[in-house]
Scaffold this motif. Structure first.
Motif, PDB file in Angstrom:
ATOM      1  N   GLY A 122       0.827  -1.135   0.037  1.00 26.07           N
ATOM      2  CA  GLY A 122      -0.031   0.051  -0.046  1.00 26.07           C
ATOM      3  C   GLY A 122       0.627   1.287  -0.052  1.00 26.07           C
ATOM      4  N   SER A 123       2.137   1.146  -0.148  1.00 26.69           N
ATOM      5  CA  SER A 123       2.952   2.452   0.026  1.00 26.69           C
ATOM      6  C   SER A 123       2.951   3.202  -1.251  1.00 26.69           C
ATOM      7  CB  SER A 123       4.539   1.972   0.409  1.00 26.69           C
ATOM      8  OG  SER A 123       4.855   1.311  -0.733  1.00 26.69           O
ATOM      9  N   LYS A 124       2.357   2.715  -2.565  1.00 28.84           N
ATOM     10  CA  LYS A 124       2.413   3.367  -3.726  1.00 28.84           C
ATOM     11  C   LYS A 124       1.103   4.017  -4.015  1.00 28.84           C
ATOM     12  CE  LYS A 124       4.208   2.132  -7.276  1.00 28.84           C
ATOM     13  NZ  LYS A 124       4.387   0.988  -8.663  1.00 28.84           N
ATOM     14  N   THR A 125       0.019   4.012  -3.046  1.00 33.35           N
ATOM     15  CA  THR A 125      -1.296   4.351  -3.092  1.00 33.35           C
ATOM     16  C   THR A 125      -1.788   4.881  -1.779  1.00 33.35           C
ATOM     17  OG1 THR A 125      -2.452   2.276  -2.566  1.00 33.35           O
ATOM     18  CG2 THR A 125      -1.869   2.803  -5.154  1.00 33.35           C
ATOM     19  N   SER A 126      -2.922   5.263  -1.750  1.00 27.83           N
ATOM     20  CA  SER A 126      -3.494   5.830  -0.545  1.00 27.83           C
ATOM     21  C   SER A 126      -4.581   4.990   0.121  1.00 27.83           C
ATOM     22  CB  SER A 126      -4.414   7.245  -0.692  1.00 27.83           C
ATOM     23  OG  SER A 126      -5.366   6.986  -1.494  1.00 27.83           O
ATOM     24  N   TYR A 127      -4.753   3.620  -0.390  1.00 31.93           N
ATOM     25  CA  TYR A 127      -5.585   2.707   0.103  1.00 31.93           C
ATOM     26  C   TYR A 127      -5.261   2.446   1.559  1.00 31.93           C
ATOM     27  CZ  TYR A 127      -8.581  -1.251  -0.151  1.00 31.93           C
ATOM     28  OH  TYR A 127      -9.653  -2.213   0.108  1.00 31.93           O
ATOM     29  N   ARG A 128      -3.990   2.011   1.733  1.00 25.68           N
ATOM     30  CA  ARG A 128      -3.844   1.850   3.404  1.00 25.68           C
ATOM     31  C   ARG A 128      -4.363   2.797   4.402  1.00 25.68           C
ATOM     32  NH1 ARG A 128       2.142  -0.426   4.674  1.00 25.68           N
ATOM     33  NH2 ARG A 128       1.145  -1.740   6.280  1.00 25.68           N
ATOM     34  N   SER A 129      -4.318   4.125   3.968  1.00 23.83           N
ATOM     35  CA  SER A 129      -4.674   4.953   4.934  1.00 23.83           C
ATOM     36  C   SER A 129      -6.236   5.251   4.955  1.00 23.83           C
ATOM     37  CB  SER A 129      -4.235   6.447   4.595  1.00 23.83           C
ATOM     38  OG  SER A 129      -4.391   7.102   3.164  1.00 23.83           O
ATOM     39  N   GLU A 130      -6.682   4.756   3.777  1.00 25.39           N
ATOM     40  CA  GLU A 130      -8.166   4.896   3.425  1.00 25.39           C
ATOM     41  C   GLU A 130      -8.791   3.625   4.295  1.00 25.39           C
ATOM     42  OE1 GLU A 130      -9.615   4.614  -0.605  1.00 25.39           O
ATOM     43  OE2 GLU A 130      -8.131   6.303  -1.000  1.00 25.39           O
ATOM     44  N   LEU A 131      -8.168   2.269   4.407  1.00 22.98           N
ATOM     45  CA  LEU A 131      -8.822   1.273   5.251  1.00 22.98           C
ATOM     46  C   LEU A 131      -8.680   1.611   6.642  1.00 22.98           C
ATOM     47  CD1 LEU A 131      -7.237  -1.724   3.499  1.00 22.98           C
ATOM     48  CD2 LEU A 131      -9.600  -0.988   3.697  1.00 22.98           C
ATOM     49  N   GLN A 132      -7.419   2.368   7.120  1.00 23.56           N
ATOM     50  CA  GLN A 132      -7.210   2.786   8.476  1.00 23.56           C
ATOM     51  C   GLN A 132      -8.553   3.702   8.940  1.00 23.56           C
ATOM     52  OE1 GLN A 132      -5.093   1.778  10.653  1.00 23.56           O
ATOM     53  NE2 GLN A 132      -6.759   2.605  12.230  1.00 23.56           N
ATOM     54  N   ARG A 133      -8.837   4.916   7.856  1.00 20.14           N
ATOM     55  CA  ARG A 133      -9.925   5.765   8.186  1.00 20.14           C
ATOM     56  C   ARG A 133     -11.166   4.759   8.603  1.00 20.14           C
ATOM     57  NH1 ARG A 133      -7.144   9.160   4.916  1.00 20.14           N
ATOM     58  NH2 ARG A 133      -8.383   8.673   3.013  1.00 20.14           N
ATOM     59  N   ARG A 134     -11.318   3.900   7.465  1.00 13.47           N
ATOM     60  CA  ARG A 134     -12.634   3.037   7.623  1.00 13.47           C
ATOM     61  C   ARG A 134     -12.666   2.437   9.160  1.00 13.47           C
ATOM     62  NH1 ARG A 134     -12.803  -2.672   4.979  1.00 13.47           N
ATOM     63  NH2 ARG A 134     -11.532  -2.750   6.624  1.00 13.47           N
ATOM     64  N   ASN A 135     -11.540   1.809   9.236  1.00 13.20           N
ATOM     65  CA  ASN A 135     -11.369   0.766  10.476  1.00 13.20           C
ATOM     66  C   ASN A 135     -11.859   1.688  11.657  1.00 13.20           C
ATOM     67  OD1 ASN A 135     -10.906  -1.155   8.993  1.00 13.20           O
ATOM     68  ND2 ASN A 135      -8.783  -1.348   9.658  1.00 13.20           N
ATOM     69  N   GLU A 136     -11.076   2.843  11.907  1.00 12.52           N
ATOM     70  CA  GLU A 136     -11.349   3.959  12.941  1.00 12.52           C
ATOM     71  C   GLU A 136     -12.890   4.337  12.952  1.00 12.52           C
ATOM     72  OE1 GLU A 136      -8.619   7.129  11.971  1.00 12.52           O
ATOM     73  OE2 GLU A 136      -7.012   6.001  12.680  1.00 12.52           O
ATOM     74  N   SER A 137     -13.508   4.412  11.831  1.00 11.86           N
ATOM     75  CA  SER A 137     -14.968   4.895  11.725  1.00 11.86           C
ATOM     76  C   SER A 137     -15.592   3.519  12.303  1.00 11.86           C
ATOM     77  CB  SER A 137     -15.317   5.186  10.204  1.00 11.86           C
ATOM     78  OG  SER A 137     -16.670   5.464  10.221  1.00 11.86           O
ATOM     79  N   ILE A 138     -15.450   2.467  11.619  1.00 15.36           N
ATOM     80  CA  ILE A 138     -16.303   1.269  12.460  1.00 15.36           C
ATOM     81  C   ILE A 138     -16.094   1.386  13.913  1.00 15.36           C
ATOM     82  CG2 ILE A 138     -15.931  -1.274  12.491  1.00 15.36           C
ATOM     83  CD1 ILE A 138     -15.281  -1.181   9.658  1.00 15.36           C
ATOM     84  N   TYR A 139     -14.728   1.450  14.436  1.00 13.85           N
ATOM     85  CA  TYR A 139     -14.613   1.556  16.036  1.00 13.85           C
ATOM     86  C   TYR A 139     -15.536   2.688  16.489  1.00 13.85           C
ATOM     87  CZ  TYR A 139     -12.226   0.909  20.310  1.00 13.85           C
ATOM     88  OH  TYR A 139     -11.920   0.982  21.786  1.00 13.85           O
ATOM     89  N   GLN A 140     -15.569   3.734  16.113  1.00  9.59           N
ATOM     90  CA  GLN A 140     -16.230   4.982  16.630  1.00  9.59           C
ATOM     91  C   GLN A 140     -17.652   4.617  16.595  1.00  9.59           C
ATOM     92  OE1 GLN A 140     -15.051   7.460  18.332  1.00  9.59           O
ATOM     93  NE2 GLN A 140     -13.109   6.430  18.201  1.00  9.59           N
ATOM     94  N   ASP A 141     -18.203   3.999  15.462  1.00  9.07           N
ATOM     95  CA  ASP A 141     -19.384   3.609  15.219  1.00  9.07           C
ATOM     96  C   ASP A 141     -19.940   2.661  16.316  1.00  9.07           C
ATOM     97  OD1 ASP A 141     -19.894   5.431  13.536  1.00  9.07           O
ATOM     98  OD2 ASP A 141     -19.968   3.902  11.681  1.00  9.07           O
ATOM     99  N   HIS A 142     -19.187   1.623  16.570  1.00  6.52           N
ATOM    100  CA  HIS A 142     -19.168   0.598  17.685  1.00  6.52           C
ATOM    101  C   HIS A 142     -19.325   0.887  18.890  1.00  6.52           C
ATOM    102  CE1 HIS A 142     -18.917  -3.213  19.764  1.00  6.52           C
ATOM    103  NE2 HIS A 142     -17.760  -2.669  20.488  1.00  6.52           N
ATOM    104  N   LEU A 143     -18.438   2.097  19.357  1.00  4.49           N
ATOM    105  CA  LEU A 143     -18.631   2.605  20.695  1.00  4.49           C
ATOM    106  C   LEU A 143     -19.850   3.663  20.678  1.00  4.49           C
ATOM    107  CD1 LEU A 143     -14.598   4.099  20.814  1.00  4.49           C
ATOM    108  CD2 LEU A 143     -15.912   2.150  21.958  1.00  4.49           C
TER     109      LEU A 143
END
Length: 93
Positions: A40-61
């Motif tokens: 994922g170092s050549k694209t922004s996909y890694r950071s997009e997944l991290q933002r999605r995962n943080e959003s999932i966690y916040q929604d869970h909380l």
């Protein structure tokens, strides 16, 4: 990763040596350690997944159930559980 014919860039001696071990088979030759890049170092996909995962966690909380999160994010319940576990560990550290 592209497919390349060995005859185009390897000397015949090297091809003959390789054929002693893998005659006619496809092989993968890895990059040198110093030339390797993280996934994922050549694209922004890694950071997009991290933002999605943080959003999932916040929604869970916020009170969303595992099933609701799975439906909302189009993931399996097991994937949602794994993401919540990872985010919980990351936020504790």
């Amino acid at each position: 990763m592209g497919y390349r014919r060995a005859e185009e860039f390897l000397p015949n001696e090297v091809i003959e040596l390789i054929q002693q071990y893998v005659d006619g088979a496809n092989i993968y030759i890895p990059r040198k350690q110093e030339n390797r890049r993280q996934w994922g170092s050549k694209t922004s996909y890694r950071s997009e997944l991290q933002r999605r995962n943080e959003s999932i966690y916040q929604d869970h909380l916020s009170g969303m159930s595992i099933g609701e999160l799975a439906d909302h994010y189009y993931l399996s319940e097991k994937s949602i559980q794994r993401i919540i576990r990872q985010e919980k560990r990351r936020n504790v550290s």
